[in-house]
Design a protein around this motif. Structure first.
Motif, mmCIF file in Angstrom:
data_model
loop_
_atom_site.group_PDB
_atom_site.id
_atom_site.type_symbol
_atom_site.label_atom_id
_atom_site.label_comp_id
_atom_site.label_asym_id
_atom_site.label_seq_id
_atom_site.Cartn_x
_atom_site.Cartn_y
_atom_site.Cartn_z
ATOM 1 N N ASP A 85 35.331 53.506 39.113
ATOM 2 C CA ASP A 85 36.133 52.531 38.581
ATOM 3 C C ASP A 85 36.171 52.449 36.968
ATOM 4 O O ASP A 85 36.930 51.560 36.759
ATOM 5 N N ILE A 86 35.281 52.469 36.364
ATOM 6 C CA ILE A 86 34.822 52.287 35.394
ATOM 7 C C ILE A 86 35.539 52.989 33.989
ATOM 8 O O ILE A 86 35.597 54.345 34.122
ATOM 9 N N ASP A 87 35.905 52.396 33.082
ATOM 10 C CA ASP A 87 36.766 53.227 31.906
ATOM 11 C C ASP A 87 36.024 53.271 30.608
ATOM 12 O O ASP A 87 34.656 52.700 30.498
ATOM 13 N N ILE A 98 35.391 43.080 35.560
ATOM 14 C CA ILE A 98 34.415 43.286 36.420
ATOM 15 C C ILE A 98 33.647 44.613 36.402
ATOM 16 O O ILE A 98 34.018 45.738 35.795
ATOM 17 N N LEU A 99 32.362 44.348 36.186
ATOM 18 C CA LEU A 99 31.544 45.274 35.990
ATOM 19 C C LEU A 99 30.873 46.284 36.896
ATOM 20 O O LEU A 99 31.157 45.735 38.356
ATOM 21 N N ILE A 137 41.426 38.474 43.381
ATOM 22 C CA ILE A 137 40.242 39.199 43.187
ATOM 23 C C ILE A 137 38.972 38.374 42.603
ATOM 24 O O ILE A 137 39.148 37.792 41.897
ATOM 25 N N ARG A 138 38.138 38.014 43.422
ATOM 26 C CA ARG A 138 36.899 37.424 43.077
ATOM 27 C C ARG A 138 35.512 37.872 43.505
ATOM 28 O O ARG A 138 35.555 38.723 44.266
ATOM 29 N N SER A 139 34.456 37.340 42.937
ATOM 30 C CA SER A 139 33.219 37.569 43.229
ATOM 31 C C SER A 139 32.362 36.406 43.039
ATOM 32 O O SER A 139 32.862 35.187 42.651
ATOM 33 N N HIS A 180 36.511 34.256 39.273
ATOM 34 C CA HIS A 180 37.958 34.755 39.207
ATOM 35 C C HIS A 180 38.416 35.825 38.326
ATOM 36 O O HIS A 180 38.348 35.611 37.365
ATOM 37 N N HIS A 181 38.533 36.821 38.953
ATOM 38 C CA HIS A 181 38.938 38.104 38.159
ATOM 39 C C HIS A 181 40.369 38.431 37.889
ATOM 40 O O HIS A 181 40.641 38.767 36.751
#
Length: 256
Positions: free
Chosen positions: A173-175, A213-214, A235-237, A245-246
């Motif tokens: 998922d990482i860019d 988001i990491l 989307i949250r964590s 809140h992402h």
């Protein structure tokens, strides 16, 4: 694809709907559309000296803060697509960029995006200078595909809403900015939709990015229906008991 002379400062990007851009019905998806628009925007900036390869020289780069896209028609796999894109505003830290997408001469999609300019060394927002603005002068156009309509803005999830989808962010998922690419936010949100909504997706998707988001972050996607009839996914964590809140993603028909 129909061709002809177009007198416009817009950057023109031509491509085909790739296999990864279509769904089970072999037609262009919102995820595929966003991928194509992201590529068009990246190349348009690269053409004026503010692309990925230019970061060591310029010391700055663009980060998305929001999307609004309307998929009017869904071209089939391998359909030729002609994307017109242009920055319509550059003020302070922010730039708005719009898009028109045609296939065989017909308008199939349109979109608007908002970007913030970051200092590559500090990761903080930096003001758009006259030097940056002048580089894009040949592409600038104040025309707005949505007539200057304001985005949905801040969302709010009703208390007690359960998670409809949960996952842990992986390497896939990482860019290049070392956090989750904006396209995957939509992937996560789609997983949270009720089946009936997924099978009949509205034509418009809007995304408001709040916080990056990491890698390794456990995320939760919460689905709710807003008072004005939009299908919303937040989307949250959690971090140390604090809710992060992402992003908020809204799915709705353009008539809403």
């Amino acid at each position: 694809m129909k061709t002809g002379v177009i007198h416009t400062p817009h950057y023109l990007y031509e491509t085909d709907a790739a296999y990864s851009d279509v769904g089970p019905d072999q037609r262009l998806t919102h995820q595929g559309l966003l991928r194509i628009l992201q590529e068009a925007a990246a190349i348009a900036s690269d053409e004026v000296g503010y692309g990925l390869k230019d970061i060591p020289r310029t010391g700055v780069h663009w980060i998305l803060t929001g999307w609004r896209v309307e998929l009017k028609k869904r071209p089939l796999w391998r359909a030729g697509l002609r994307v017109e894109t242009w920055p319509r505003a550059m003020e302070g830290f922010l730039s708005d960029r719009d898009f028109l997408v045609r296939s065989d001469g017909d308008l199939v999609a349109q979109g608007s995006s908002r970007w913030v300019l970051l200092n590559a060394g500090t990761g903080r927002m930096t003001r758009i200078t006259d030097t940056v603005r002048s580089a894009y002068a040949g592409q600038m156009d104040e025309t707005s595909v949505f007539g200057g309509a304001e985005p949905s803005g801040n969302g709010k999830t009703p208390e007690g809403t359960p998670a409809a989808f949960e996952t842990v962010v992986g390497r896939r998922d990482i860019d290049t900015n070392h956090h989750v690419n904006n396209l995957h936010y939509l992937d996560y949100a789609v997983e949270a939709l009720p089946e009936a909504v997924y099978q009949n997706l509205p034509d418009t998707v809007e995304i408001a990015f709040r916080r990056q988001i990491l890698l390794g972050t456990p995320i939760r996607c919460l689905y709710s229906l807003t008072e004005d009839g939009k299908h919303q996914v937040e989307i949250r964590s959690e971090n140390g008991g604090k809710t992060i809140h992402h992003a908020f993603i809204w799915f709705y028909d353009s008539c809403v």
